[in-house]
Design an enzyme around this catalytic site. Structure first.
Site, PDB file in Angstrom:
ATOM      1  CD  GLU A 111      33.164  41.051  45.655  1.00 29.78           C
ATOM      2  OE1 GLU A 111      33.611  40.088  46.311  1.00 29.78           O
ATOM      3  OE2 GLU A 111      32.368  40.907  44.697  1.00 29.78           O
ATOM      4  CG  PHE A 127      19.244  37.737  42.113  1.00 27.94           C
ATOM      5  CD1 PHE A 127      19.597  36.564  42.783  1.00 27.94           C
ATOM      6  CD2 PHE A 127      20.136  38.264  41.186  1.00 27.94           C
ATOM      7  CE1 PHE A 127      20.805  35.936  42.533  1.00 27.94           C
ATOM      8  CE2 PHE A 127      21.350  37.635  40.926  1.00 27.94           C
ATOM      9  CZ  PHE A 127      21.687  36.464  41.602  1.00 27.94           C
ATOM     10  CD  GLN A 128      23.856  38.933  42.948  1.00 29.09           C
ATOM     11  OE1 GLN A 128      24.017  39.847  42.156  1.00 29.09           O
ATOM     12  NE2 GLN A 128      24.713  37.929  43.077  1.00 29.09           N
ATOM     13  CE  LYS A 177      21.412  46.617  35.590  1.00 30.73           C
ATOM     14  NZ  LYS A 177      21.411  45.196  35.261  1.00 30.73           N
ATOM     15  CG  MET A 188      48.277  37.470  69.140  1.00 34.57           C
ATOM     16  SD  MET A 188      49.680  37.849  70.218  1.00 34.57           S
ATOM     17  CE  MET A 188      50.334  39.306  69.424  1.00 34.57           C
TER      18      MET A 188
HETATM   19  C1  LIG Z   1      39.777  37.860  60.330  1.00 32.65           C
HETATM   20  C2  LIG Z   1      40.347  37.515  61.667  1.00 32.65           C
HETATM   21  N1  LIG Z   1      40.031  36.345  62.250  1.00 32.65           N
HETATM   22  C3  LIG Z   1      40.552  36.023  63.466  1.00 32.65           C
HETATM   23  C4  LIG Z   1      41.393  36.876  64.109  1.00 32.65           C
HETATM   24  C5  LIG Z   1      41.953  36.524  65.489  1.00 32.65           C
HETATM   25  N2  LIG Z   1      43.413  36.398  65.443  1.00 32.65           N
HETATM   26  C6  LIG Z   1      44.249  37.381  65.820  1.00 32.65           C
HETATM   27  S1  LIG Z   1      45.853  37.023  65.614  1.00 32.65           S
HETATM   28  C7  LIG Z   1      45.488  35.487  65.021  1.00 32.65           C
HETATM   29  C8  LIG Z   1      46.582  34.549  64.589  1.00 32.65           C
HETATM   30  C9  LIG Z   1      47.264  34.993  63.347  1.00 32.65           C
HETATM   31  O1  LIG Z   1      48.086  33.950  62.882  1.00 32.65           O
HETATM   32  P1  LIG Z   1      49.202  34.200  61.799  1.00 32.65           P
HETATM   33  O2  LIG Z   1      48.680  35.016  60.691  1.00 32.65           O
HETATM   34  O3  LIG Z   1      49.816  32.896  61.420  1.00 32.65           O
HETATM   35  O4  LIG Z   1      50.243  35.112  62.553  1.00 32.65           O
HETATM   36  P2  LIG Z   1      51.182  34.812  63.839  1.00 32.65           P
HETATM   37  O5  LIG Z   1      50.436  35.272  65.045  1.00 32.65           O
HETATM   38  O6  LIG Z   1      51.490  33.361  63.863  1.00 32.65           O
HETATM   39  O7  LIG Z   1      52.386  35.658  63.579  1.00 32.65           O
HETATM   40  C10 LIG Z   1      44.103  35.289  65.009  1.00 32.65           C
HETATM   41  C11 LIG Z   1      43.438  34.041  64.581  1.00 32.65           C
HETATM   42  C12 LIG Z   1      41.660  38.107  63.459  1.00 32.65           C
HETATM   43  N3  LIG Z   1      42.438  39.037  64.025  1.00 32.65           N
HETATM   44  N4  LIG Z   1      41.164  38.381  62.241  1.00 32.65           N
END
Ligand SMILES: Cc1ncc(C[n+]2csc(CCOP(=O)(O)OP(=O)(O)O)c2C)c(N)n1
Length: 573
Positions: A51, A113-114, A163, A481
């Site tokens: 979703e 439920f749900q 529903k 990052m």
């Molecule tokens: C759903 C979610 N979980 C955690 C984060 C924290 N976060 C921000 S950037 C990042 C790393 C992203 O890694 P990747 O997709 O491999 O991209 P890169 O930075 O290596 O280009 C994380 C874990 C987030 N922004 N969103």
């Protein structure tokens, strides 16, 4: 008058609203609605695999077109899976209507439920929500939901649908309302003329002006007016992450993105400005750095459709509440008819200074002799191969910032990313939502090997509905990052930021029925990318090995001013 069941009314009202596609996933509380969908052909339902993806598809459609996207999810886990997507749209002011199934009215509150209290859960992340209590209200509620989502400061609206409101055997007269009347909601349609005049006089007297513009220019369809005003005045323009494409990225007056990973010249120009005209931007923390050190010499004019955004974090000297398009158009007319003209001597000195900054530090990265490709090189190649005209969606991380910095967006509504919530997993479904509605355009998702795995199951949806998007995975084998912050603030203790046991992406995408490519050398990049884009009818996933040690620069120094930046790993302002 025609008699319809509540379920049929939902579908018919969507059709009457002009909706072509809805994105969703069925479940018990929505079975009557799904049966009504089955028995018509006007509204097409796209079956996602999770979703969250349905909400991102609807959201990206809205970002590309300005019209509300629609998602349909069942009660309980279906609705909670959609929460991230609703919050993503809310944080970026994106119009969206999400219909959530609900248990029968008489069971609400009984831990049925749900059952999930979706009104309660969604309240802080929606512009408005409705609970349907009488089937005959459905047409008016759908009409109002679209009106609220799309007007004023746009945002997501949830319609919670028990529903028993959709029972097929109970029929009611159907009439789709032509107009919406809501006494408690009437968004403003123009700005205050006196304030606009005062602001225009300030623009004409400015010596070191900057136009700082955000997502409000994109969603407010004000790009043409902004460009005309900037050209008339010969002022520099900087865009927020959400505002990219609002002003042509290749134009000389564009000084790049501003903020945490903004360009050196944009952040320096902001810091030294004597006048900032902020349009559809909200002075968020990723732009301002420390508020008490923000742009010490600047007067601030702030145009925004939402009065709550004005002076929220930074005090405006001239607040103007109104639609960006209408206010900018009025400013253009005032400048054209004014006897006073901008101070050309002062502006030429200002431009000299900006060009000097641009010369010194603009968009700089180093390639070295190692075989490792730089992520920036990949984005520059993408910009070149697609001529700056593709729809580019992204996930969240270093790759997102590199895309924002190095892709030259010449058109609005083409850069589609989660700026406010920063939602990993957004990129692929977003690309799908765009491709479905713009089948002839190049649509590319720039992602990382971390983010893509958050919604990778949607490769299956792409196969079912034939969505030949391109996926560029900048594979640095880590949550880049996070690793960068650990390098800069935690003495390179890389706690949980290495991605181990990565799948063989080529095999994985082939298993889903698509084309996979692995690129390891820069010398192979252009050929591979051109080949990928030439395969118009196929989804191509490019797994591109990039330097895992690269950082995104500039990067503002925490709690500093706009001009306090790291420029490389060893050099700061
Ligand atoms: C759903 C979610 N979980 C955690 C984060 C924290 N976060 C921000 S950037 C990042 C790393 C992203 O890694 P990747 O997709 O491999 O991209 P890169 O930075 O290596 O280009 C994380 C874990 C987030 N922004 N969103």
């Amino acid at each position: 008058m025609e008699l319809l069941s509540g379920a049929e009314m939902v579908v018919r009202a969507l059709k009457d609203e002009g909706v072509e596609y809805i994105y969703g996933y069925p479940g018990g509380s929505l079975l009557h609605v799904y049966d009504a969908l089955f028995q018509q052909e006007d509204v097409q339902h796209i079956l996602v695999r999770h979703e969250q993806a349905a909400t991102h598809m609807a959201d990206a459609y809205a970002r590309a077109t300005g019209k509300a996207g629609v998602a349909l999810v069942t009660s309980g886990p279906g609705a909670t899976n959609a929460v991230t997507g609703i919050a993503t749209a809310f944080m970026d002011s994106i119009p969206m209507v999400v219909i959530t199934g609900q248990v029968m009215s008489h069971l609400i509150g009984e831990d049925a439920f749900q059952e999930t209290d979706m009104l309660g859960i969604s309240r802080p992340i929606v512009k408005h929500n409705f609970s349907v209590q009488r089937p005959e209200d459905i047409p008016a509620i759908v009409r109002k939901a679209f009106h609220i989502a799309e007007s004023g400061r746009p945002g997501p609206v949830v319609i919670d649908l028990p529903k028993d409101m959709t029972t097929p055997t109970e029929r009611y007269p159907y009439e789709f309302p032509k107009h919406v009347k809501m006494r408690s909601y009437s968004p403003i349609t123009r700005g205050h003329s006196g304030q606009i005049k005062k602001a225009t006089d300030m623009l004409l007297a400015a010596k070191r002006p900057v136009l700082y513009t955000g997502g409000g220019v994109i969603m407010g369809d004000a790009s043409a007016e902004l460009t005309e005003l900037a050209k008339l005045l010969n002022f520099p323009v900087t865009n927020t992450l959400m505002g990219l494409g609002g002003y042509p990225g290749t134009d000389r007056q564009f000084i790049g993105m501003l903020g945490m990973h903004g360009s050196y010249e944009a952040n320096m120009a902001m810091h030294h400005a004597d006048l900032i005209l902020a349009v559809g931007a909200r002075f968020d923390d990723r732009v301002t750095n420390a508020c008490d050190k923000f742009c010490p010499t600047a007067k601030i004019v702030h145009i925004d459709i939402d009065p709550a955004s004005i002076s929220k974090t930074i005090q405006a000297d001239i607040p103007i509440v109104g639609p960006a398009k209408v206010v900018l158009e009025e400013m253009v007319q005032l400048v054209k008819s004014s006897k006073k003209q901008p101070d050309q001597d002062a502006l030429s000195t200002w431009w000299q200074q900006i060009d000097e900054w641009r010369q010194r530090h603009g968009g700089r990265y180093r390639t070295d002799d190692s075989a490792l490709m730089k992520p920036q090189q990949v984005i520059e190649m993408l910009s070149q191969v697609t001529g700056g005209n593709a729809f580019v969606t992204s996930d969240v991380g270093q790759h997102q910032m590199f895309a924002a910095q190095y892709y030259k967006f010449n058109k609005p509504n083409r850069w589609i990313n989660s700026g406010g919530l920063g939602t990993m997993g957004f990129g692929l479904p977003a690309a799908m939502g765009v491709k479905m509605n713009f089948p002839d355009d190049d649509v590319v998702c720039v992602t990382g090997e971390g983010s893509i795995q958050m919604n990778i199951q949607e490769l299956s949806t792409c196969k079912q509905y034939d969505l030949p998007v391109k996926v560029l995975c900048l594979n640095n084998q880590s949550l880049g990052m996070v690793r960068q912050w650990q390098d800069m603030n935690y003495e390179s203790r890389h706690s949980q930021s290495y991605m181990q046991s990565l799948p063989d992406f080529v095999k994985l995408v082939e298993a889903y029925g698509h084309v996979g490519m692995k690129v390891e050398k820069y010398s192979d990049l252009e050929g591979a990318m051109r080949e990928a884009f030439a395969l118009k009818d196929r989804l191509v996933f490019m797994d591109i090995a990039v330097d895992p040690f690269e950082h995104v620069y500039p990067m503002q120094v925490p709690r500093g001013s706009m001009r306090d930046m790291w420029l490389t790993k060893t050099e700061r302002t």
